[in-house]
Design a protein around this motif. Structure first.
Motif, PDB file in Angstrom:
ATOM      1  N   VAL A 109       0.837  -1.197   0.000  1.00 22.05           N
ATOM      2  CA  VAL A 109       0.000   0.000   0.000  1.00 22.05           C
ATOM      3  C   VAL A 109       0.875   1.250   0.000  1.00 22.05           C
ATOM      4  O   VAL A 109       0.628   2.202  -0.747  1.00 22.05           O
ATOM      5  N   THR A 110       1.925   1.247   0.827  1.00 23.99           N
ATOM      6  CA  THR A 110       2.848   2.378   0.849  1.00 23.99           C
ATOM      7  C   THR A 110       3.477   2.587  -0.529  1.00 23.99           C
ATOM      8  O   THR A 110       3.612   3.722  -1.000  1.00 23.99           O
ATOM      9  N   ALA A 111       3.845   1.492  -1.184  1.00 27.34           N
ATOM     10  CA  ALA A 111       4.450   1.599  -2.515  1.00 27.34           C
ATOM     11  C   ALA A 111       3.466   2.175  -3.521  1.00 27.34           C
ATOM     12  O   ALA A 111       3.840   3.016  -4.357  1.00 27.34           O
ATOM     13  N   ALA A 112       2.214   1.757  -3.441  1.00 26.06           N
ATOM     14  CA  ALA A 112       1.217   2.255  -4.383  1.00 26.06           C
ATOM     15  C   ALA A 112       0.884   3.719  -4.120  1.00 26.06           C
ATOM     16  O   ALA A 112       0.665   4.495  -5.065  1.00 26.06           O
ATOM     17  N   LEU A 113       0.836   4.115  -2.843  1.00 27.15           N
ATOM     18  CA  LEU A 113       0.551   5.511  -2.509  1.00 27.15           C
ATOM     19  C   LEU A 113       1.747   6.421  -2.801  1.00 27.15           C
ATOM     20  O   LEU A 113       1.581   7.620  -2.995  1.00 27.15           O
ATOM     21  N   GLY A 114       2.945   5.841  -2.776  1.00 24.30           N
ATOM     22  CA  GLY A 114       4.144   6.642  -2.933  1.00 24.30           C
ATOM     23  C   GLY A 114       4.571   7.315  -1.648  1.00 24.30           C
ATOM     24  O   GLY A 114       5.486   8.151  -1.648  1.00 24.30           O
ATOM     25  N   THR A 115       3.957   6.955  -0.532  1.00 20.72           N
ATOM     26  CA  THR A 115       4.236   7.568   0.763  1.00 20.72           C
ATOM     27  C   THR A 115       3.516   6.784   1.847  1.00 20.72           C
ATOM     28  O   THR A 115       2.586   6.023   1.548  1.00 20.72           O
ATOM     29  N   ASP A 116       3.955   6.963   3.090  1.00 14.50           N
ATOM     30  CA  ASP A 116       3.208   6.402   4.211  1.00 14.50           C
ATOM     31  C   ASP A 116       2.537   7.507   5.032  1.00 14.50           C
ATOM     32  O   ASP A 116       2.124   7.289   6.167  1.00 14.50           O
ATOM     33  N   VAL A 117       2.437   8.700   4.454  1.00 11.17           N
ATOM     34  CA  VAL A 117       1.782   9.832   5.113  1.00 11.17           C
ATOM     35  C   VAL A 117       0.360   9.966   4.598  1.00 11.17           C
ATOM     36  O   VAL A 117       0.117   9.946   3.386  1.00 11.17           O
TER      37      VAL A 117
END
Length: 213
Positions: A109-117
């Motif tokens: 999910v972090t990879a798909a969003l491009g961030t963990d924020v």
């Protein structure tokens, strides 16, 4: 501080909608202090409105009465609903938008969003005992359990935000920046913040996961 803007209905916070006022009556708030009313409302929104991790892009989807009818929503939608319920109960209520780092997101999910924020994450503020009390009612107990995060009770003695750590000590939530306390949802600025914050997102991957709008 003029609290009038935080007590009445607005474009998104339709606090006088019949479904909103009916839910307030069903919560049996009569006779409770403003703080206890706010706590009961926050507890109801946290537990009874399913958390849906999915982008929403139309104005109608953010109406408090629409969120109530759908029975689900992501953080901003749940915050709009809690705000409407608070005002219907006579408690000055606001929407708060902030940036929150979620260290518990799965790597894909972090990879798909491009961030963990989580940019412009939605929480609430209720005016209780001459101060604004901030509360994050976004995640249901079921979601918190899956993330191995303790379900903390709400109390107006201090701000009630998501725990910074999971039960085993691994990091969870870090509130990095608070953007403001709003009488109504700043819809267009929020969408612009989403577009900027998630500029590196893999939209096809998010759609395959049911997240992309």
């Amino acid at each position: 501080m003029d609290l009038a803007p935080f007590l009445g209905p607005t474009a998104f916070v339709d606090a006088e909608h019949p479904s909103i006022t009916a839910l307030c009556r069903s919560l049996e708030l009569d006779g409770l202090s403003p703080g206890d009313r706010a706590v009961r409302i926050a507890e109801h929104v946290r537990a009874s409105v399913a958390y849906q991790f999915a982008a929403k892009r139309t104005r109608e989807e953010y109406l408090a009465s629409r969120v109530l009818a759908d029975g689900r929503g992501f953080c901003v939608q749940k915050a709009v609903l809690a705000c409407a319920l608070g005002r219907a109960a006579g408690v000055p209520s606001a929407i708060v938008l902030c940036d929150m780092r979620d260290a518990s997101l799965p790597p894909h999910v972090t990879a798909a969003l491009g961030t963990d924020v989580m940019f412009h994450h939605g929480i609430n503020a209720f005016f209780v005992d001459d101060r604004w009390w901030r509360v994050d009612a976004s995640l249901t107990p079921e979601v918190l359990g899956k993330k191995d995060v303790e379900v903390l009770p709400f109390a107006t003695s201090a701000d009630c935000l998501l725990p910074p750590s999971r039960k085993d000590g691994r990091p969870h939530a870090e509130y990095q920046r608070f953007h403001g306390t709003y009488a109504d949802l700043p819809f267009e600025p929020m969408l612009m913040a989403f577009a900027t914050g998630y500029a590196r997102a893999d939209i096809p991957a998010l759609r395959r996961m049911g997240i992309g709008g």
